[in-house]
Enzyme design. Sequence first.
Site, PDB file in Angstrom:
ATOM      1  N   ALA A  66     -81.135  -9.907  90.446  1.00 24.13           N
ATOM      2  CA  ALA A  66     -81.558 -11.243  90.969  1.00 24.13           C
ATOM      3  C   ALA A  66     -81.889 -12.160  90.124  1.00 24.13           C
ATOM      4  O   ALA A  66     -82.291 -12.009  89.039  1.00 24.13           O
ATOM      5  CB  ALA A  66     -82.913 -10.766  92.093  1.00 24.13           C
ATOM      6  N   GLU A 114     -78.364  -2.615  92.542  1.00 32.10           N
ATOM      7  CA  GLU A 114     -78.888  -2.359  93.984  1.00 32.10           C
ATOM      8  C   GLU A 114     -77.556  -2.511  94.679  1.00 32.10           C
ATOM      9  O   GLU A 114     -77.108  -1.964  95.832  1.00 32.10           O
ATOM     10  CB  GLU A 114     -80.134  -3.169  94.371  1.00 32.10           C
ATOM     11  CG  GLU A 114     -81.266  -2.617  93.745  1.00 32.10           C
ATOM     12  CD  GLU A 114     -82.344  -3.468  93.695  1.00 32.10           C
ATOM     13  OE1 GLU A 114     -82.297  -4.688  93.272  1.00 32.10           O
ATOM     14  OE2 GLU A 114     -83.361  -3.189  94.612  1.00 32.10           O
TER      15      GLU A 114
HETATM   16  N1  CAA Z   1     -81.511 -13.920  86.334  1.00 32.60           N
HETATM   17  C1  CAA Z   1     -81.196 -15.383  85.813  1.00 32.60           C
HETATM   18  N2  CAA Z   1     -80.803 -15.551  84.673  1.00 32.60           N
HETATM   19  C2  CAA Z   1     -80.237 -14.571  84.255  1.00 32.60           C
HETATM   20  C3  CAA Z   1     -80.612 -13.350  84.507  1.00 32.60           C
HETATM   21  C4  CAA Z   1     -81.190 -12.957  85.552  1.00 32.60           C
HETATM   22  N3  CAA Z   1     -81.320 -11.757  86.141  1.00 32.60           N
HETATM   23  N4  CAA Z   1     -80.009 -12.409  83.668  1.00 32.60           N
HETATM   24  C5  CAA Z   1     -79.488 -13.130  82.710  1.00 32.60           C
HETATM   25  N5  CAA Z   1     -79.681 -14.498  83.087  1.00 32.60           N
HETATM   26  C6  CAA Z   1     -78.961 -15.445  82.276  1.00 32.60           C
HETATM   27  C7  CAA Z   1     -80.008 -16.052  81.020  1.00 32.60           C
HETATM   28  O1  CAA Z   1     -81.214 -16.396  81.350  1.00 32.60           O
HETATM   29  C8  CAA Z   1     -78.928 -16.764  80.156  1.00 32.60           C
HETATM   30  O2  CAA Z   1     -78.966 -18.124  80.551  1.00 32.60           O
HETATM   31  P1  CAA Z   1     -79.127 -19.327  79.568  1.00 32.60           P
HETATM   32  O3  CAA Z   1     -77.839 -19.102  78.615  1.00 32.60           O
HETATM   33  O4  CAA Z   1     -78.994 -20.572  80.541  1.00 32.60           O
HETATM   34  O5  CAA Z   1     -80.374 -19.144  78.617  1.00 32.60           O
HETATM   35  C9  CAA Z   1     -77.606 -16.104  80.459  1.00 32.60           C
HETATM   36  O6  CAA Z   1     -77.721 -15.391  81.753  1.00 32.60           O
HETATM   37  C10 CAA Z   1     -77.132 -15.127  79.351  1.00 32.60           C
HETATM   38  O7  CAA Z   1     -78.485 -14.167  79.214  1.00 32.60           O
HETATM   39  P2  CAA Z   1     -78.861 -13.584  77.828  1.00 32.60           P
HETATM   40  O8  CAA Z   1     -78.769 -14.853  76.977  1.00 32.60           O
HETATM   41  O9  CAA Z   1     -80.246 -13.107  78.081  1.00 32.60           O
HETATM   42  O10 CAA Z   1     -77.803 -12.457  77.446  1.00 32.60           O
HETATM   43  P3  CAA Z   1     -78.004 -11.458  76.488  1.00 32.60           P
HETATM   44  O11 CAA Z   1     -76.810 -10.995  76.263  1.00 32.60           O
HETATM   45  O12 CAA Z   1     -79.054 -11.616  75.369  1.00 32.60           O
HETATM   46  O13 CAA Z   1     -79.059 -10.355  77.571  1.00 32.60           O
HETATM   47  C11 CAA Z   1     -79.373  -8.963  79.351  1.00 32.60           C
HETATM   48  C12 CAA Z   1     -78.373  -9.787  78.591  1.00 32.60           C
HETATM   49  C13 CAA Z   1     -79.954  -7.866  78.762  1.00 32.60           C
HETATM   50  C14 CAA Z   1     -78.702  -8.600  80.567  1.00 32.60           C
HETATM   51  C15 CAA Z   1     -80.694 -10.176  79.642  1.00 32.60           C
HETATM   52  O14 CAA Z   1     -79.862 -11.346  80.102  1.00 32.60           O
HETATM   53  C16 CAA Z   1     -81.592  -9.620  80.682  1.00 32.60           C
HETATM   54  O15 CAA Z   1     -82.297  -9.059  80.235  1.00 32.60           O
HETATM   55  N6  CAA Z   1     -81.235 -10.023  81.957  1.00 32.60           N
HETATM   56  C17 CAA Z   1     -82.408  -9.888  82.972  1.00 32.60           C
HETATM   57  C18 CAA Z   1     -82.048  -8.433  83.657  1.00 32.60           C
HETATM   58  C19 CAA Z   1     -83.226  -8.163  84.750  1.00 32.60           C
HETATM   59  O16 CAA Z   1     -84.526  -8.157  84.286  1.00 32.60           O
HETATM   60  N7  CAA Z   1     -82.559  -8.021  85.845  1.00 32.60           N
HETATM   61  C20 CAA Z   1     -83.486  -7.613  87.047  1.00 32.60           C
HETATM   62  C21 CAA Z   1     -83.868  -8.998  87.677  1.00 32.60           C
HETATM   63  S1  CAA Z   1     -85.080  -8.479  89.035  1.00 32.60           S
HETATM   64  C22 CAA Z   1     -84.339  -8.196  90.280  1.00 32.60           C
HETATM   65  O17 CAA Z   1     -83.199  -7.877  90.313  1.00 32.60           O
HETATM   66  C23 CAA Z   1     -85.327  -7.811  91.425  1.00 32.60           C
HETATM   67  C24 CAA Z   1     -84.819  -7.378  92.356  1.00 32.60           C
HETATM   68  O18 CAA Z   1     -84.298  -6.108  92.707  1.00 32.60           O
HETATM   69  C25 CAA Z   1     -84.961  -8.043  93.576  1.00 32.60           C
END
Ligand code: CAA
Length: 257
Positions: A66, A114
Site C-alpha cells: 500500500a 495481499e
Molecule cells: N509506498 C509508497 N512508495 C513506495 C513504496 C510504498 N509501499 N515502496 C516503494 N516506494 C517508492 C519509494 O518511496 C521510492 O520513491 P522515490 O524514488 O520517490 O524516493 C521508489 O518507490 C523506489 O523505492 P526505493 O528507492 O525504496 O527502492 P529500493 O530498491 O531501494 O527498495 C523496497 C525497494 C525494499 C521494496 C523498498 O521500496 C520498500 O521497503 N518499500 C516499502 C515496502 C513495504 O513496507 N510495503 C508495505 C507497505 S504497508 C502495507 O502494504 C499495509 C497494508 O497491508 C495495507
Amino acid sequence: MSEKLIDVIDNAGLVRLTINRPKALNALNSDVLAELEHVLADLEGRADLRAMVITGAGEKSFVAGADIAEMREKTPEQARDFARQALDTFKRLETLPVPTVALVNGFCLGGGCELALACDWAVASDNAIFGQPEVLLGVIPGFGGTQRLPRRVGPAMAIDLCTTGRKIDANEALRIGLVNRVMPQAELEDYVEELAKQLGGNGPQSVRAAKQAIHDGMDQDLDSALALENALFAFCFAGEEQSEGMSAFVEKRKPNF
Ligand code: CAA
C-alpha cells in the site's frame, strides 16, 4: 481519477491487467484501487472471460505494498476507509468467476502480497521477494493478509511472517505454498502466457465450476461443501461441455470447447 494506472489487454477472453506505477514500485494508492475495482466490475459479468493475469509494470516490482506516503497522515477513520476500499476490491478479484494468476515479477510486499493472495495462482520470478512488513511500519496487514495468508500457508508461518516482518525469497515462498511456481525471470512471461492459454482452452463452464466449488466449499463444513460439489458436478452435465469433452475422449480427438 487517472485512467492510466491499470493497463488492460484483452486477447479473446484472456485478460491481462498491469498496475502501472513503476516509479513507486506499483504501490497501491486510492486511485489505483479505484481503477482496479472499476476494471474488475467490468470483467465480472463477462460470459466470454476465460482467465485473468495481473502484474506490475517494470522489471523490479509486482507491487511494493500500500502507498506509505498516502497512508502516513491518515486518521483511524480514514485508514479504515482506505483498507475497506482495498478489501472490497480484492474480494471482487477473489470472486471473479475465472482463474486469476498473479504474475509476480519482483517485490511482492505488504498490500502486494495481499493482492497475490486474492488470486488463484501466483507464479513468481526467481528474484521475487515476498513479505508482510507492516509491523516495521507500526501497523498490521490491512488488505486481507492476516486472514488469507494463514489460509494459504497455515497459521504458524503466517504468524512468523506477520510478526517479524521478514522478507522471504521466491524459493521459500514456493516451499511454504505461497506461490505455485517459480521461474527464471526471462521465462516468466512465456510461462504465464502458456498457462493462461491452457486455462482458457479447458471447458469454461467446468473451470468456473471447479473454482466455485473450491472457493465456496472452503468456507463451509465438509458435509455442506461435499453437497455443493455434488450439485456443481451434476450441473456440469446440464450443458454441452460435458457431452463434447467425453465424446472427444471416446472418439480419440481433441475437445472443442
Ligand atoms: N509506498 C509508497 N512508495 C513506495 C513504496 C510504498 N509501499 N515502496 C516503494 N516506494 C517508492 C519509494 O518511496 C521510492 O520513491 P522515490 O524514488 O520517490 O524516493 C521508489 O518507490 C523506489 O523505492 P526505493 O528507492 O525504496 O527502492 P529500493 O530498491 O531501494 O527498495 C523496497 C525497494 C525494499 C521494496 C523498498 O521500496 C520498500 O521497503 N518499500 C516499502 C515496502 C513495504 O513496507 N510495503 C508495505 C507497505 S504497508 C502495507 O502494504 C499495509 C497494508 O497491508 C495495507
